[in-house]
Scaffold this active site. Structure first.
Site, PDB file in Angstrom:
ATOM      1  N   ALA A 108       5.446   4.463   2.501  1.00 28.81           N
ATOM      2  CA  ALA A 108       6.052   5.679   3.059  1.00 28.81           C
ATOM      3  C   ALA A 108       6.448   5.483   4.517  1.00 28.81           C
ATOM      4  O   ALA A 108       7.516   5.928   4.953  1.00 28.81           O
ATOM      5  CB  ALA A 108       5.072   6.848   2.929  1.00 28.81           C
ATOM      6  N   GLY A 138       0.824  -1.191   0.000  1.00 27.03           N
ATOM      7  CA  GLY A 138       0.000   0.000   0.000  1.00 27.03           C
ATOM      8  C   GLY A 138       0.862   1.246   0.000  1.00 27.03           C
ATOM      9  O   GLY A 138       2.039   1.210   0.375  1.00 27.03           O
ATOM     10  N   CYS A 139       0.273   2.354  -0.430  1.00 24.71           N
ATOM     11  CA  CYS A 139       1.060   3.585  -0.542  1.00 24.71           C
ATOM     12  C   CYS A 139       1.499   4.087   0.828  1.00 24.71           C
ATOM     13  O   CYS A 139       2.664   4.439   1.033  1.00 24.71           O
ATOM     14  CB  CYS A 139       0.271   4.642  -1.307  1.00 24.71           C
ATOM     15  N   TYR A 140       0.565   4.152   1.787  1.00 25.38           N
ATOM     16  CA  TYR A 140       0.962   4.603   3.129  1.00 25.38           C
ATOM     17  C   TYR A 140       1.983   3.659   3.754  1.00 25.38           C
ATOM     18  O   TYR A 140       2.991   4.118   4.309  1.00 25.38           O
ATOM     19  CB  TYR A 140      -0.262   4.703   4.035  1.00 25.38           C
TER      20      TYR A 140
END
Lengths: 342, 342, 342, 342
Positions: free
Chosen positions: B150, B145-147
């Site tokens: 990061a 996932g993107c979060y």
């Protein structure tokens, strides 16, 4: 109109917001408007949204120009307020939008601002326990910083109710007007649009001791605040996400009740209905502070999010709200509760 | 070109980003493009930035259409990947941009997604300890996932070095493309421009267990993550502010050294020079992850901020990076390191 | 790599864009980078998106520093290019991103720029009739202005086909990067976000004579251009809406045919399918120019809209495209055709 | 409060803006609020900026619900107003924010809206010659479209003074709220941020006949309008750039005098001082219309730029202004003249 007000620093964002609100205030007549390098310029070219004042020429910021008013708003660079205030006399209501008189501990001031401490004035956040009474009738007001306003309103109920451990973690996103109108490369539209970035990370932002001061007073013990401000691609607004460890046994119902109690009867702070979270757009140009809270049971933390307009409740609106108290006027007079959205 | 790739879900943001990168990839020929309700439509009207593919007509997402490719990217709604993957055969490289195969614990999947767990595939974040080797030669990849991308990149070095307590607090701002292309009122430009708002507060966001999984694996103990995502007025980018309590005796130098070590030799993760903080604009369209770290001594916390492009490193770029490893190609092939700024 | 290039003015937006493209160019090695007041600074703090050049220190803009390169890009304030170019020698390819050598008529230069005319160099818009051949092998290139690029590409086909009266009305919206990186109050993010405003209205914008020059050459008669530029709340992009009175008997089919013919075989200019209109987001970071045209029968006018990225096709990409022609390289080498969207 | 008002369509942008203004209107009490698919929902979740109405539940849009009010605002989809108005009775003031009753020529309506013409009501733009008197005491008001408001205010002085040829070219940029709150892919924040795009090019936008009607009436001859609307990355605001050929002998002084005369005594339309151009941010949330004009001598054209807030002066504010006239109240009552900026 009962009172006459001057605004020193009328060309900047804080001064402009004070004027926007005073123009709609039924008991205030706008007197002198002063500027620094902009003295001699018509306000219309600097604040084109303030149409009724378009032809007013900025005067220099001198005691002579500011004399003869009932209220003087100071929207000046840090460190310049003390001298101006002293020259105005004790009977004039001086409302300082700068930081000079916010902190109680000289050591805090010296560490974060690097100069001699000028003193401490009544702190203009009436919603904090005990503050409203101090503001009634005062002739000196230190307007809180924008971030401390958003964060203190978000967290004081949890501390007042004894629900939170004294270590707060705060990440707040601010619109660019919080950085002021002095042109700097990193504040160019080209740089900020489409971008989020942090600054002042690691406890070095000047608003940190102000949050510590407010929350420690409510908690009755030293509260640390790990504060990270971020610059968001929007002109106005602060969204503060505040996280504190819940004391053992804290329930979601207790948290919600603490906030409902703390905001009961308050005109501008609102606990949103369950499931609805605040957006800064809902307070665009308004003096409201919207708050929502959740208990993260897996992490054992209370998460509170508040949204304000950094220029309204966070600066000019907070200033006028406290002014109303100082002048014996209804606290909400002239202050918008309704945002401009979408 | 050595390999032929199909993209299922080519009309959405994830599929569009995969295609943007594949168009610049020297070893990939673009094969079938499929869509759901958009099947039959020319891609040029849906993804007008992908000029070389403007005349390609989307086909329906069926096993027949997707058959005969070396690589198949799945950019489908959650829960649809398992059936498609099974039909493709084991020798085809399947890269799933959805969540279906990211989590190891069926209970986590069931709690956060509410359906039966489909399984677990190699997790496509090569920078995490031990992950790169697993990806080499694999025929199944679960794109993170993107979060979680990061946040995991921001915090794993602190946990790998044993510097942090196992309770992380994360506040992340995401561009709106992270919410997808299906039109919903709260995602309208009128609603998001000029506004910051949180969502999924209190530990309920579906990316939370993925972060917990990644960080716990590195820490060797259960790490809790109190995660608050916020929607920022920008199309792309994630800025993740991550705060963890420092273990006793942790120094700023030790923190910095841990990150320098963890990122040494990595092509896409960068520890910025001291004093420089990441902005999402610097990674616009790039596969880089920029990281900076500070020790807040007063609060006793390590604060790490990372910036990625949610669609590039956070989705399509991460997918291509892992694909390169799976196909035995140079890991950086076809991946931009340079953002489009300002 | 076959050629070595220096960039003078590497800290600004034009210089940064040239570098972004050169970093992806297979035949160019990046040599000296110079700055004005930023000399001595690492590029990483000024152009954080150009990761591979982060440690490069800007040198002063002197003939000594710029000597010894095959190509020198000048991204300097207006009026500074002539002296630098003269010192470089005739065998060096000098690509001037500034305005100094764009205009043919000294009187135009003097009227709009207020100084002595430096001369006229081959004009770097290969798509204009007759221009491509002049650029092949040249050692001096005047890169067109961003607005004249968008407007000339939009209108030259109508004039080339004899369909339009010689009075053009143009309203163009530009992203803020077109105004450069020097900080000015009206370019602050706080001022430009959420706002549209015009400037240089009434024929006084410096790009006006350049449009007149280009369109008159194609039309074979003097074309007037009533040009109104507007500042839009976005970092990049130009949307030019161009309106000309149709000559009697002009049909929609004839207009469409004229554009299809004019763009046939061109690598970067595209006439969109009927019914699809250009958006600047589709060319974000790309060298493409998207064009659509309509005949307003009630008003008797041809309306053409073009979208470019002001920094790519409008500056750095146009510069590299012409450089390729001058160096005998394929015209499209190193130039992105695909935008970064959404 | 003297009058009671209902708002049909309270969940949309037009209805929300009417309510924002009525909440600050000293003579209006807010009565029934209705919605379509949103009936039964609390307004606080749909219009979170309207704090005082947060607990109000939307009712269905029926004659029974709307009966018993002095004023009924209709903010409904095109074509629905006639039936509702008929059921309300002739003594009720009906203010229609939709298009149904704006056009005088049935053929115009049929061509642009494709249905039977419902009729023509007094047109709510008091600044146009002769309109104010018609609005006084009326019981039916057709609120102008947002673009026609901006364009008619910009151009009527030139036509009233006989300075302009009857062929206008207009390019206008609108904030996204002008496209309404119904979610569509091209209106997503991801799509509109960072992008400008045109739509309805070539004379097909529905607001075109309304502009033609207004300007032709002032000019005393048929005026054609070549109108190109563009979507700008901002929530609110219209910037209209209007260009007309100047009649022979027209001087800059005559143009300026025509505008000064036309706006003399007007409360909301302002000709800016020479050299200052309007920005939409200056009228954010205000009912003002800012106008500036230039004579482009080389092109022989008058260029006029106007800025309004499409939701305030362009919809809800215009509606309340006309309502004031109809009810015999001061025209400016409850209407903000001051924008929220920056």
């Amino acid at each position: 109109m009962a009172f006459r007000a001057a605004v020193a620093g009328a060309s900047g964002y804080a001064g402009g917001e004070v004027l926007r609100l005073l123009l709609g205030h039924p008991e205030i007549e706008i007197g002198a408007l002063t500027g620094g390098s902009n003295a001699g310029t018509a306000l219309g070219s600097l604040q084109p949204h303030l149409l009724p004042l378009a032809d007013r020429i900025l005067e220099p910021t001198t005691p002579e120009v500011l004399a003869g008013h009932d209220v003087v708003f100071l929207a000046l660079p840090h460190g310049q307020s003390a001298a101006v205030a002293e020259a105005l006399g004790e009977e004039v209501l001086v409302v300082d939008c700068g930081a000079d008189f916010r902190l109680r501990e000289p050591a805090d001031w010296e560490r974060f601002y690097g100069s001699a401490h000028a003193g401490t004035w009544p702190y203009g956040l009436p919603e904090l326990p005990g503050h409203r009474d101090v503001l009634k009738g005062t002739r000196r007001i230190a307007v809180p910083g924008c971030y401390p306003t958003a964060v203190s309103l978000a967290l004081f109920p949890a501390y007042a109710a004894g629900l939170a451990e004294p270590e707060a973690v705060v990440v707040a996103a601010s619109g660019t007007s919080g950085a002021g109108k002095a042109p700097k490369p990193h504040l160019l539209g080209s740089e900020v649009m489409g971008s989020m970035s942090p600054y002042g990370v690691g406890g070095v932002h000047r608003h940190t001791p102000e949050m510590v001061q407010n929350l420690s007073a409510v908690a009755g013990e030293r509260v640390t605040v790990s504060f990270t401000p971020t610059l968001a691609p929007m002109p106005r607004g602060i969204l503060a996400t505040c996280s504190v460890k819940a004391r053992p046994g804290t329930t979601a119902a207790a948290v919600r009740a603490a906030y409902a109690d703390a905001f009961a009867g308050e005109p501008f702070t609102r606990l949103l209905p369950e499931g609805q979270w605040p957006a800064t757009s809902a307070v665009y140009g308004s003096n409201a502070a919207l708050v929502q809270v959740a208990l993260d049971e897996a992490a054992g933390r209370i998460v509170v999010v508040s949204a304000i307009d950094n220029l309204t409740k966070g600066t000019g609106g907070g200033a006028v709200q406290s002014m109303n108290l100082a002048l014996g006027l209804p606290e909400t007079l002239g202050l918008p509760l309704i945002g401009v959205a979408p």
